[in-house]
Write an enzyme that holds these catalytic residues in place. Structure first.
Site, PDB file in Angstrom:
ATOM      1  N   GLY A 120       0.876  -1.171   0.000  1.00  0.00           N
ATOM      2  CA  GLY A 120       0.000   0.000   0.000  1.00  0.00           C
ATOM      3  C   GLY A 120       0.901   1.205   0.000  1.00  0.00           C
ATOM      4  O   GLY A 120       1.729   1.384  -0.888  1.00  0.00           O
ATOM      5  N   GLU A 121       0.797   1.992   1.046  1.00  0.00           N
ATOM      6  CA  GLU A 121       1.621   3.203   1.160  1.00  0.00           C
ATOM      7  C   GLU A 121       2.179   3.224   2.580  1.00  0.00           C
ATOM      8  O   GLU A 121       1.408   3.317   3.541  1.00  0.00           O
ATOM      9  CB  GLU A 121       0.740   4.409   0.868  1.00  0.00           C
ATOM     10  CG  GLU A 121       1.346   5.378  -0.094  1.00  0.00           C
ATOM     11  CD  GLU A 121       2.583   6.033   0.485  1.00  0.00           C
ATOM     12  OE1 GLU A 121       2.572   6.329   1.689  1.00  0.00           O
ATOM     13  OE2 GLU A 121       3.558   6.231  -0.267  1.00  0.00           O
ATOM     14  N   SER A 122       3.486   3.123   2.699  1.00  0.00           N
ATOM     15  CA  SER A 122       4.065   2.939   4.032  1.00  0.00           C
ATOM     16  C   SER A 122       3.833   4.139   4.948  1.00  0.00           C
ATOM     17  O   SER A 122       3.583   3.957   6.147  1.00  0.00           O
ATOM     18  CB  SER A 122       5.561   2.607   3.929  1.00  0.00           C
ATOM     19  OG  SER A 122       6.235   3.539   3.129  1.00  0.00           O
ATOM     20  N   CYS A 175       6.041  -5.408   0.144  1.00  0.00           N
ATOM     21  CA  CYS A 175       6.248  -4.093  -0.458  1.00  0.00           C
ATOM     22  C   CYS A 175       6.223  -2.994   0.606  1.00  0.00           C
ATOM     23  O   CYS A 175       7.158  -2.894   1.392  1.00  0.00           O
ATOM     24  CB  CYS A 175       5.264  -3.872  -1.598  1.00  0.00           C
ATOM     25  SG  CYS A 175       5.842  -2.588  -2.708  1.00  0.00           S
ATOM     26  N   ARG A 182      13.278   3.297  -0.607  1.00  0.00           N
ATOM     27  CA  ARG A 182      11.873   3.433  -1.061  1.00  0.00           C
ATOM     28  C   ARG A 182      11.784   3.898  -2.497  1.00  0.00           C
ATOM     29  O   ARG A 182      12.573   4.727  -2.929  1.00  0.00           O
ATOM     30  CB  ARG A 182      11.180   4.518  -0.234  1.00  0.00           C
ATOM     31  CG  ARG A 182      10.475   4.043   0.952  1.00  0.00           C
ATOM     32  CD  ARG A 182       9.668   5.193   1.549  1.00  0.00           C
ATOM     33  NE  ARG A 182       8.338   5.302   0.965  1.00  0.00           N
ATOM     34  CZ  ARG A 182       7.554   6.350   1.132  1.00  0.00           C
ATOM     35  NH1 ARG A 182       7.954   7.388   1.835  1.00  0.00           N
ATOM     36  NH2 ARG A 182       6.360   6.362   0.592  1.00  0.00           N
ATOM     37  N   ILE A 242       5.348  -3.131  -7.733  1.00  0.00           N
ATOM     38  CA  ILE A 242       4.546  -1.924  -7.930  1.00  0.00           C
ATOM     39  C   ILE A 242       5.152  -0.787  -7.112  1.00  0.00           C
ATOM     40  O   ILE A 242       5.035  -0.765  -5.891  1.00  0.00           O
ATOM     41  CB  ILE A 242       3.083  -2.169  -7.509  1.00  0.00           C
ATOM     42  CG1 ILE A 242       2.543  -3.391  -8.265  1.00  0.00           C
ATOM     43  CG2 ILE A 242       2.238  -0.931  -7.777  1.00  0.00           C
ATOM     44  CD1 ILE A 242       1.187  -3.830  -7.797  1.00  0.00           C
ATOM     45  N   HIS A 293       4.664  -8.403  -4.819  1.00  0.00           N
ATOM     46  CA  HIS A 293       3.319  -8.691  -4.294  1.00  0.00           C
ATOM     47  C   HIS A 293       2.850 -10.100  -4.643  1.00  0.00           C
ATOM     48  O   HIS A 293       2.089 -10.268  -5.596  1.00  0.00           O
ATOM     49  CB  HIS A 293       2.316  -7.713  -4.915  1.00  0.00           C
ATOM     50  CG  HIS A 293       2.460  -6.313  -4.451  1.00  0.00           C
ATOM     51  ND1 HIS A 293       1.678  -5.779  -3.449  1.00  0.00           N
ATOM     52  CD2 HIS A 293       3.278  -5.328  -4.856  1.00  0.00           C
ATOM     53  CE1 HIS A 293       2.019  -4.519  -3.251  1.00  0.00           C
ATOM     54  NE2 HIS A 293       2.991  -4.221  -4.089  1.00  0.00           N
ATOM     55  N   GLU A 311       0.526 -11.662  -3.491  1.00  0.00           N
ATOM     56  CA  GLU A 311      -0.949 -11.744  -3.416  1.00  0.00           C
ATOM     57  C   GLU A 311      -1.607 -11.324  -4.723  1.00  0.00           C
ATOM     58  O   GLU A 311      -2.812 -11.486  -4.892  1.00  0.00           O
ATOM     59  CB  GLU A 311      -1.461 -10.895  -2.233  1.00  0.00           C
ATOM     60  CG  GLU A 311      -1.499  -9.390  -2.428  1.00  0.00           C
ATOM     61  CD  GLU A 311      -0.135  -8.690  -2.381  1.00  0.00           C
ATOM     62  OE1 GLU A 311       0.903  -9.375  -2.345  1.00  0.00           O
ATOM     63  OE2 GLU A 311      -0.132  -7.436  -2.413  1.00  0.00           O
TER      64      GLU A 311
HETATM   65  N1  GLN Z   1       5.767   3.064  -2.853  1.00  0.00           N
HETATM   66  C1  GLN Z   1       5.115   2.556  -1.666  1.00  0.00           C
HETATM   67  C2  GLN Z   1       5.795   3.072  -0.405  1.00  0.00           C
HETATM   68  O1  GLN Z   1       6.887   3.591  -0.476  1.00  0.00           O
HETATM   69  C3  GLN Z   1       5.089   1.036  -1.657  1.00  0.00           C
HETATM   70  C4  GLN Z   1       4.266   0.524  -2.827  1.00  0.00           C
HETATM   71  C5  GLN Z   1       3.594  -0.780  -2.626  1.00  0.00           C
HETATM   72  O2  GLN Z   1       3.382  -1.251  -1.510  1.00  0.00           O
HETATM   73  N2  GLN Z   1       3.210  -1.353  -3.724  1.00  0.00           N
HETATM   74  O3  GLN Z   1       5.240   2.953   0.639  1.00  0.00           O
END
Ligand code: GLN
Length: 218
Positions: free
Chosen positions: A50-52, A82, A108, A137, A173, A175
């Site tokens: 997702g987005e850390s 990820c 990142r 991704i 990923h 999943e």
């Molecule tokens: N770019 C996202 C991050 O830095 C990670 C992307 C992902 O989980 N697919 O958090």
């Protein structure tokens, strides 16, 4: 000590459902974790992609962070996919570190923009005898691992999967691709029995419709 016999997926943001479906295909009914009390029965927890920065904010706002760390210290294993791998890293080269549960350094967004996302297919011998589709991704790169961390997959100039005794980190990923191998590997690492002998999710995930394969060197 808590009886830890379930697998959870942190359900705050990111690719939660896809992890749940993969686990269900293995015969596991996971706990969708939204509050810290749900850690009590977990043998393992998946931190989804997702987005850390968003995930850590939510973990802190809902006051889950200290309890997550305590459950981990009490034996709950963690798999970061990820963004999840960024959350557990001891060091983030281009940002402040978050949970610091695994002796890895990550960089990142190391492949560039969202549009630089890609798929590839490789063998990860410790996890499966068959090649596995991997989807990256806006992924991080694992750039360094400590002595107690084993590299499971190295590609080009970076590490894509690694594990310690209590953590698994994948920058891609599993999943989102059909193979169930990584999920089976993690569930068994947690000491939980997989009851299905499926090796792939029966229906191919929608992400694979967009698969564009990139050659990588090993
Ligand atoms: N770019 C996202 C991050 O830095 C990670 C992307 C992902 O989980 N697919 O958090």
């Amino acid at each position: 000590m808590a009886k830890r016999d379930k697998i959870g997926v942190l359900d705050l943001q990111g690719g939660v459902h896809e992890h749940v479906y993969h686990l269900q295909a293995l015969g596991i009914e996971p706990v969708r974790v939204k509050v810290a009390e749900q850690f009590d029965d977990l043998a393992g927890l998946i931190l989804p992609g997702g987005e850390s920065t968003c995930l850590i904010r939510l973990l802190n706002i809902f006051e889950i962070t200290p309890k997550l760390k305590a459950a981990h210290a009490d034996g709950m294993k963690i798999w970061g996919t990820c963004a999840g791998s960024i959350l557990i890293a001891n060091e983030i080269e281009n940002d402040k570190a978050h949970l610091q549960l695994m002796d890895i350094s990550v960089n990142r967004n190391a492949f560039g923009f969202q549009l630089d996302s890609f798929n590839t297919k490789v063998l990860v011998p410790k996890v499966s005898n068959d090649e596995i589709d991997l989807t990256f991704i806006r992924a991080p790169k694992i750039t360094k691992v400590g002595e107690n961390v084993e590299v499971l997959l190295k590609l080009d100039d970076y590490i894509a999967a690694a594990e310690s005794e209590n953590c698994l980190a994948t920058v891609f990923h599993p999943e989102l691709t059909p193979s169930l191998a990584f999920h089976k590997y993690f569930v068994e690492k947690c000491g939980v029995t997989v009851t299905s002998d499926l090796t792939e999710r029966p229906d191919r995930t929608s992400w694979m419709k967009y698969a564009r394969y990139t050659e990588v060197s090993k």
